[in-house]
Design a protein around this motif. Sequence first.
Motif, PDB file in Angstrom:
ATOM      1  N   LYS A   1      11.447   1.711  -9.320  1.00  0.00           N
ATOM      2  CA  LYS A   1      11.249   2.962  -8.589  1.00  0.00           C
ATOM      3  C   LYS A   1      10.451   2.791  -7.299  1.00  0.00           C
ATOM      4  CE  LYS A   1      11.593   5.839 -12.736  1.00  0.00           C
ATOM      5  NZ  LYS A   1      11.771   4.721 -13.685  1.00  0.00           N
ATOM      6  N   VAL A   2       9.742   1.662  -7.115  1.00  0.00           N
ATOM      7  CA  VAL A   2       9.013   1.488  -5.856  1.00  0.00           C
ATOM      8  C   VAL A   2       9.874   0.834  -4.772  1.00  0.00           C
ATOM      9  CG1 VAL A   2       6.770   1.325  -7.015  1.00  0.00           C
ATOM     10  CG2 VAL A   2       7.936  -0.770  -6.331  1.00  0.00           C
ATOM     11  N   THR A   3      11.105   0.505  -5.078  1.00  0.00           N
ATOM     12  CA  THR A   3      11.993  -0.076  -4.077  1.00  0.00           C
ATOM     13  C   THR A   3      12.203   0.919  -2.934  1.00  0.00           C
ATOM     14  OG1 THR A   3      13.158  -1.212  -5.877  1.00  0.00           O
ATOM     15  CG2 THR A   3      14.226  -1.186  -3.717  1.00  0.00           C
ATOM     16  N   PRO A   4      11.916   0.534  -1.679  1.00  0.00           N
ATOM     17  CA  PRO A   4      12.110   1.474  -0.562  1.00  0.00           C
ATOM     18  C   PRO A   4      13.551   1.944  -0.451  1.00  0.00           C
ATOM     19  CG  PRO A   4      10.748  -0.385   0.114  1.00  0.00           C
ATOM     20  CD  PRO A   4      11.299  -0.730  -1.246  1.00  0.00           C
ATOM     21  N   LEU A   5      13.728   3.112   0.163  1.00  0.00           N
ATOM     22  CA  LEU A   5      15.078   3.628   0.424  1.00  0.00           C
ATOM     23  C   LEU A   5      15.809   2.749   1.432  1.00  0.00           C
ATOM     24  CD1 LEU A   5      14.401   7.467   0.885  1.00  0.00           C
ATOM     25  CD2 LEU A   5      15.566   6.379  -1.044  1.00  0.00           C
ATOM     26  N   ILE A   6      15.085   2.351   2.482  1.00  0.00           N
ATOM     27  CA  ILE A   6      15.673   1.579   3.579  1.00  0.00           C
ATOM     28  C   ILE A   6      14.706   0.463   3.960  1.00  0.00           C
ATOM     29  CG2 ILE A   6      16.465   1.650   5.996  1.00  0.00           C
ATOM     30  CD1 ILE A   6      17.079   4.632   5.596  1.00  0.00           C
ATOM     31  N   SER A   7      15.224  -0.744   4.137  1.00  0.00           N
ATOM     32  CA  SER A   7      14.416  -1.832   4.691  1.00  0.00           C
ATOM     33  C   SER A   7      14.918  -2.134   6.103  1.00  0.00           C
ATOM     34  CB  SER A   7      14.511  -3.081   3.817  1.00  0.00           C
ATOM     35  OG  SER A   7      15.746  -3.756   4.007  1.00  0.00           O
TER      36      SER A   7
ATOM     37  N   CYS B   1       0.832  -1.201   0.000  1.00  0.00           N
ATOM     38  CA  CYS B   1       0.000   0.000   0.000  1.00  0.00           C
ATOM     39  C   CYS B   1       0.869   1.254   0.000  1.00  0.00           C
ATOM     40  CB  CYS B   1      -0.928  -0.016   1.219  1.00  0.00           C
ATOM     41  SG  CYS B   1      -2.108   1.339   1.264  1.00  0.00           S
ATOM     42  N   ALA B   2       1.885   1.268   0.857  1.00  0.00           N
ATOM     43  CA  ALA B   2       2.776   2.429   0.955  1.00  0.00           C
ATOM     44  C   ALA B   2       3.533   2.667  -0.351  1.00  0.00           C
ATOM     45  CB  ALA B   2       3.757   2.230   2.107  1.00  0.00           C
ATOM     46  N   LYS B   3       3.950   1.591  -1.004  1.00  0.00           N
ATOM     47  CA  LYS B   3       4.628   1.733  -2.292  1.00  0.00           C
ATOM     48  C   LYS B   3       3.701   2.392  -3.316  1.00  0.00           C
ATOM     49  CE  LYS B   3       7.679  -2.327  -1.945  1.00  0.00           C
ATOM     50  NZ  LYS B   3       7.859  -3.707  -2.407  1.00  0.00           N
TER      51      LYS B   3
END
Length: 382
Positions: free
Chosen positions: A166-172, A102-104
């Motif tokens: 581009k939807v890859t989070p900055l930090i996991s 959802c956040a992505k």
Amino acid sequence: MSSTIILPSTNLLGNGCLTQAIDIIEQQGFKKTLIVTDAVLNKIGVVAQITDLLAARDISFAVYDGTQPNPTIDNVEQGLSHLVDNDCDLIISVGGGSPHDCAKGIALVATNGGKIQDYEGINQATQAPFPLISINTTAGTASEMTMFSVITDEARQIKMAIVDQKVTPLISVNDPQLMLAMPKSLTAATGMDALTHAIEAYVSTAANPITNTVALKAIEMIHTNLPLCIENGDNLAAREQMAYAQFMAGMAFNNALLGYVHAMAHQLGATYHLPHGVCNAVLLPHVQRFNYTACPEKFRDIAVAMGRDVSGMAVEEAALCAIDAMADLATTVGIPANLTEIGVKASDISALAESALTDVCCMTNPKQASKEEIMAIFETAM
């Protein structure tokens, strides 16, 4: 064939790494974050563990906890409204695959405009997404570190696969302390989801030496540690091993992609609103029984990783041991025995098979199937 390895730029893993993540947020100068989560995690206090750390550093926050188990277009639109109305400069997703997906979607639409439906498919976005940090509370989906977002379009009764670097989070963030709250049923479903990721990536036609290595190790670790987590949910060492294993499984499928198990499970989730990990777990041995003749040596490797002694066996016999091991693990952790038990209707199989064959996950399955063959797999799983 060349390979591309896509990951978040920073990945925090292990006991206590949540505090490290909040330190980074403070150092980066973010002022107000939208937390995207679900009502259960908010109610049981998992979200409070994070908001308390933010408040201690004078970082403001707003919470959107309306994410459904299979997040919808409406969830994305509601979350986007919260982001805009609260003038946030960061999104933090807290949970398993549903809040992360959802956040992505929110992050993608926030900077690219339009509607989330516009980005169905592969690499449809042109702009980088809104800054997103994903804090994981399950050991399964790996959505906190992948380029996949799956959003349910209720009008069309399908799950849209959005596959975009581009939807890859900055930090996991994978802190096993946050995973201790998971009940047995969720532990089992998400753990089997991770196993499915690793297996489908290992036998994928897009696999490479890096994805093969992490996938096979993930299979071994899940086989060892998932039953320990079911037996005792407070086993922090086993939870930590599962956090690493599901991350490696995510790393594998994020770059080698998936197969028919996911293509078929997506249709079950969209039609019946069933838990994704349970659908994967029920389908997994049946799909792999169809697949194993395409790469029996790889299935022999899986059998060994899952603790089977295949010495002296012919390669095809050893490969079949892998499929037995998948079914046995599902039984051990309490997965339902078949699709009938979870409410799937035989009358829907033709439509489910037709939809499955349009899913992007089909592309890298090791063996291509006709609609009739997909129907036969569904029927065997009933």
